[in-house]
Design an enzyme around this catalytic site. Sequence first.
Site, mmCIF file in Angstrom:
data_model
loop_
_atom_site.group_PDB
_atom_site.id
_atom_site.type_symbol
_atom_site.label_atom_id
_atom_site.label_comp_id
_atom_site.label_asym_id
_atom_site.label_seq_id
_atom_site.Cartn_x
_atom_site.Cartn_y
_atom_site.Cartn_z
ATOM 1 N N HIS A 1 24.951 49.389 -0.493
ATOM 2 C CA HIS A 1 23.756 49.496 0.330
ATOM 3 C C HIS A 1 23.689 48.336 1.317
ATOM 4 O O HIS A 1 24.528 47.431 1.302
ATOM 5 C CB HIS A 1 22.491 49.468 -0.553
ATOM 6 C CG HIS A 1 22.302 50.688 -1.387
ATOM 7 N ND1 HIS A 1 21.400 51.690 -1.062
ATOM 8 C CD2 HIS A 1 22.909 51.078 -2.538
ATOM 9 C CE1 HIS A 1 21.463 52.638 -1.972
ATOM 10 N NE2 HIS A 1 22.366 52.288 -2.882
ATOM 11 N N GLU B 1 23.626 45.018 -2.231
ATOM 12 C CA GLU B 1 23.059 44.953 -0.875
ATOM 13 C C GLU B 1 23.927 43.996 -0.065
ATOM 14 O O GLU B 1 23.888 42.779 -0.253
ATOM 15 C CB GLU B 1 21.605 44.461 -0.926
ATOM 16 C CG GLU B 1 20.672 45.321 -1.772
ATOM 17 C CD GLU B 1 20.186 46.566 -1.035
ATOM 18 O OE1 GLU B 1 20.693 46.855 0.081
ATOM 19 O OE2 GLU B 1 19.297 47.259 -1.575
ATOM 20 N N HIS C 1 22.427 56.623 0.188
ATOM 21 C CA HIS C 1 21.725 57.553 1.083
ATOM 22 C C HIS C 1 22.676 58.634 1.585
ATOM 23 O O HIS C 1 23.710 58.889 0.967
ATOM 24 C CB HIS C 1 21.039 56.776 2.223
ATOM 25 C CG HIS C 1 20.268 55.585 1.719
ATOM 26 N ND1 HIS C 1 19.088 55.696 1.023
ATOM 27 C CD2 HIS C 1 20.563 54.250 1.749
ATOM 28 C CE1 HIS C 1 18.659 54.499 0.666
ATOM 29 N NE2 HIS C 1 19.541 53.590 1.082
ATOM 30 N N GLU D 1 21.800 52.913 7.846
ATOM 31 C CA GLU D 1 22.400 52.413 6.614
ATOM 32 C C GLU D 1 23.388 53.415 6.028
ATOM 33 O O GLU D 1 24.451 53.033 5.519
ATOM 34 C CB GLU D 1 21.300 52.097 5.597
ATOM 35 C CG GLU D 1 21.817 51.540 4.288
ATOM 36 C CD GLU D 1 20.708 51.297 3.272
ATOM 37 O OE1 GLU D 1 21.042 50.942 2.128
ATOM 38 O OE2 GLU D 1 19.513 51.504 3.611
#
Length: 282
Positions: A170, A245, A77, A115
């Site tokens: 992430h 993740e 992101h 995040e």
Amino acid sequence: MSARARSLLVALGALAVLAVAALGLVLGARPLGPDEPVVRATEPPLTSTPAPTTPTPDPTEEPGPLADLHVVLDPGHNGGNAAAPAEINALVGDGRGGSKACNTVGSSTTSGYPEHAFTFDVAQRAREILVADGATVTLTREDDTGVGPCVDERGQAAQTAGADVLVSIHADGAADPAVRGYFAIVSEPPLNDAQAEPSRALAADLLAALGAAGFAPSSSYPGALSERADLGTLNWAERPAVLLELAEMRNPGEAALIESEEGRRRYAEAVAAGIREWAAGS
């Protein structure tokens, strides 16, 4: 005797007197005693400047254990995505002939820690560790204020940079706060050889490093491994690639780790350790 001869004798006498006077100045006003040493005039000692020495060069530093490794870290992101909906919602290729949004905003903890900030912090810390080991490390973004890049660009980043491996960082945003733990995602079915066994080996080493660091594996995915065909970041990769993740942002315990500097340091160390282990075995 002629007047001229007398003049010569007078001149010679005067010269003799002057010579005796000069000798007296040299020997002193009194004659030396029988036991006194004769002091002879000596020249002052010669002084010399030592020849400059050639400095010994520092020994060449040994290359680090990862000197031959080039890593691309992809912090998920970006901080400017939320303010640029048109850009991040624009469609790009998904790597399998379809299309999907350029990027997304990402998740956040219940207190609002985003995040994108977490992933950028961990990526920077992991880069520092890997560089200290001799690796070359490229980030897909160098700040947390921009927009994108899109998933197709992120996925191609390793081959674009001539790198060996891609790790996309992430944190998951499951709505249920009871869900916890880290997991890795690989492209399935693989589109090239790098997405097959090499990517699975990378995932295994990253997962093992997170477990060794004391983090909990996913409560949702058996073996903490997810297989997906819809992630452009993985589909576009032509090098071993894993989307990692690291935690569940809505889980209170893991959110506390995510929001703490110490927690982010531990996550970064685990990511670097997993990459180091993969490099040793590849």
